[in-house]
Design a protein around this motif. Structure first.
Motif, short mmCIF file in Angstrom:
data_model
loop_
_atom_site.label_atom_id
_atom_site.label_comp_id
_atom_site.label_asym_id
_atom_site.label_seq_id
_atom_site.Cartn_x
_atom_site.Cartn_y
_atom_site.Cartn_z
N THR A 156 4.23 5.29 -11.06
CA THR A 156 3.72 6.36 -10.19
C THR A 156 3.88 5.98 -8.71
OG1 THR A 156 2.03 6.72 -11.87
CG2 THR A 156 1.59 7.66 -9.70
N LYS A 157 3.80 4.68 -8.41
CA LYS A 157 3.77 4.24 -7.01
C LYS A 157 5.21 4.08 -6.49
CE LYS A 157 -0.59 4.00 -8.05
NZ LYS A 157 -1.47 5.12 -7.91
N ALA A 186 2.34 0.64 -12.52
CA ALA A 186 2.24 2.09 -12.40
C ALA A 186 3.51 2.53 -11.66
CB ALA A 186 0.99 2.47 -11.61
N SER A 221 1.69 7.46 -17.61
CA SER A 221 0.96 7.09 -16.39
C SER A 221 0.86 5.57 -16.34
CB SER A 221 -0.46 7.68 -16.40
OG SER A 221 -1.22 7.09 -17.43
N ASN A 265 3.36 10.95 -12.40
CA ASN A 265 2.62 9.82 -12.99
C ASN A 265 3.51 9.23 -14.08
OD1 ASN A 265 -0.04 11.55 -12.09
ND2 ASN A 265 -0.38 9.36 -12.14
N TYR A 272 -2.49 3.24 3.44
CA TYR A 272 -1.15 3.12 2.84
C TYR A 272 -0.13 3.61 3.87
CZ TYR A 272 3.11 4.21 0.52
OH TYR A 272 4.45 4.28 0.22
N SER A 300 5.23 10.75 -4.73
CA SER A 300 3.90 11.38 -4.90
C SER A 300 3.92 12.60 -5.83
CB SER A 300 3.32 11.82 -3.55
OG SER A 300 3.60 10.87 -2.55
N THR A 344 1.69 -3.75 -9.99
CA THR A 344 2.10 -2.55 -9.26
C THR A 344 2.32 -2.83 -7.77
OG1 THR A 344 0.82 -1.23 -10.85
CG2 THR A 344 1.49 -0.13 -8.83
N TYR A 376 -8.39 -2.79 -11.26
CA TYR A 376 -8.24 -1.37 -10.89
C TYR A 376 -9.33 -0.53 -11.59
CZ TYR A 376 -6.18 3.32 -11.13
OH TYR A 376 -5.98 4.67 -11.08
N ALA A 392 -5.88 9.96 -2.90
CA ALA A 392 -5.68 8.82 -3.79
C ALA A 392 -4.19 8.52 -3.94
CB ALA A 392 -6.27 9.13 -5.16
N SER A 393 -3.93 7.38 -4.53
CA SER A 393 -2.60 6.88 -4.85
C SER A 393 -1.92 6.27 -3.62
CB SER A 393 -1.70 7.93 -5.50
OG SER A 393 -0.71 7.28 -6.29
N TRP A 394 -0.70 5.79 -3.83
CA TRP A 394 0.08 5.11 -2.80
C TRP A 394 1.49 4.94 -3.35
CZ3 TRP A 394 1.12 -0.13 -4.49
CH2 TRP A 394 0.31 -0.58 -5.56
#
Ligand SMILES: Cc1ncc(COP(=O)(O)O)c(C=O)c1O
Length: 390
Positions: free
Chosen positions: A206-207, A204, A84, A216, A369, A213, A184, A110, A335-337
């Protein structure tokens, strides 16, 4: 060995680490699932003879393929991959922090990083303190005699302050501090923080790197001795990402440039639209000329991304915002982007999240986002949101 970006980075991302000849003509690398890796003989097992891979947790051709691509992307000597973004941050901090050290973090850190350093890292005798992200050369006021690491995140989470990274690097070098950055938002494509002199660069994945999406994943990369310490930390901590996720990391890199560019373009249009609405008190996007960080942004970044914030007037009630957000058709709440879908969220900055005043007007702090949907459709959806606030 230093990985040099001789070609344009967008080409590098597409071409790096393709080995069709060594893989039956198939350009994409295979996914190796491994814990046990056999040695040829006992002497090799004892380490008396070289063995490229000896245990799945420590590395496989799949993790190596992703990590080498990341090295190429940043021009790093080594890169580690973690399960992650947060674990990349933790692994990097633990590579260098020891009991008695002080670490300086930007107040815009963050939230999950902040939770780790204030609720866990301190239990190991590491002193953690915060500085205002726009402190510039006033950073010396926050330096302690035991400060060892100067950590940055630019722009900051939720409040989007750009830090003067070259200035912080100069300061750190003259005080023998190690520098780290959560990069990130900028990514290697728009803000190669290693080239700006930062010692350890974290993202991250993850992005935008994986970008769909569904994963992680984290990376941290560095040059020289810093790279060696990162590698030791991830091995000693037992940090390893799963093979499918690593593969999706490599695959994501191939299309990252085009996804990022699209999200950046739509994000800027949305930010301009948001800025024009009477309910908006401030739009937090460093690429907007109205941003107090715009000059710094233009100097150090070659582009932005699709994530930005805005402050809605406190005269709009929370119930009205809730109803308007819940009624959005394309923007989802989550959450997230960095993925394909556009998202809207809201943040409440309490005393656990900020030590210093943010300088933002009082109001509702929102975050948008911009994903990969049609720009006009998104603008329509957002138009309905603002109409519903009236
Ligand atoms: C700036 C930033 N850094 C790190 C992370 C952590 O990534 P992950 O959720 O994969 O741990 C996030 C996730 O939202 C982030 O926004």
């Amino acid at each position: 060995m230093r990985h040099q970006n001789k070609k344009n980075l967008t080409t590098t991302l597409v071409t790096t680490n393709l080995d069709a000849k060594g893989n039956h003509g198939i350009p994409n690398p295979p996914i190796y699932r491994a814990s046990t890796i056999l040695s040829d003989n006992l002497a090799q097992y004892r380490g008396e003879e070289p063995q490229e891979y000896d245990y799945g947790r420590v590395g496989t051709p799949t993790s190596r393929a992703f990590e080498l691509a990341v090295c190429d992307m940043y021009g790093a000597d080594d890169a580690i991959s973690t399960p992650s973004g947060l674990s990349a941050i933790v692994t990097s901090l633990l590579a260098f922090a020891k009991a008695g050290d002080n670490i300086l973090f930007p107040d815009s850190l963050y939230g999950s990083s902040r939770r780790f350093v204030t609720k866990m890292l301190v239990n190991y005798g590491v002193e953690v303190s915060f500085y205002p992200p726009r402190c510039g050369d006033n950073i010396s006021a926050y330096l302690k005699q035991n400060t060892k690491i100067l950590y940055m995140e630019s722009p900051g989470s939720l409040t989007f302050e750009i830090q003067d990274v070259p200035q912080m690097v100069d300061f750190a070098k003259s005080h023998n501090l190690i520098t780290m950055i959560d990069n990130t938002w900028g990514t290697a494509l728009h803000h190669n923080a290693l080239d700006l002199g930062v010692d350890v660069v974290i993202e991250a994945a993850t992005k935008y790197i994986t970008g769909h999406s569904d994963v992680n994943l984290g990376i941290a990369c560095a040059r020289g001795q810093f790279a060696k310490k990162l590698r030791f930390s991830t091995t000693a901590l037992g940090i390893c990402a799963g093979p499918e996720d690593l593969y999706l990391g490599i695959r994501g890199l191939r299309t990252m440039n085009i996804r990022l560019k699209q999200s950046e373009k739509t994000g800027l249009s949305l930010a301009q639209f948001v800025e024009e609405q009477p309910e908006t008190l401030q739009t937090l996007h460093p690429a907007l000329p109205s941003s107090p960080d715009h000059e710094l942004f233009k100097r150090d970044f070659s582009g932005s991304c699709g994530l930005f914030g805005f402050v809605l007037s406190p005269e709009v009630s929370q119930n009205t915002i809730d109803a308007a957000a819940n009624n959005l058709e394309i923007f989802k709440i989550g959450a997230s982007w960095g993925g394909f879908e556009s998202l809207i969220t809201q943040a409440i900055l309490n005393e656990n999240m900020r030590e210093y005043p943010t300088g933002l007007p009082e109001g509702h702090l929102m975050r948008l986002y911009a994903g990969l949907e049609d720009e006009a459709d998104l603008l329509n959806d957002l138009g309905r949101f603002f109409t519903a606030l009236r």
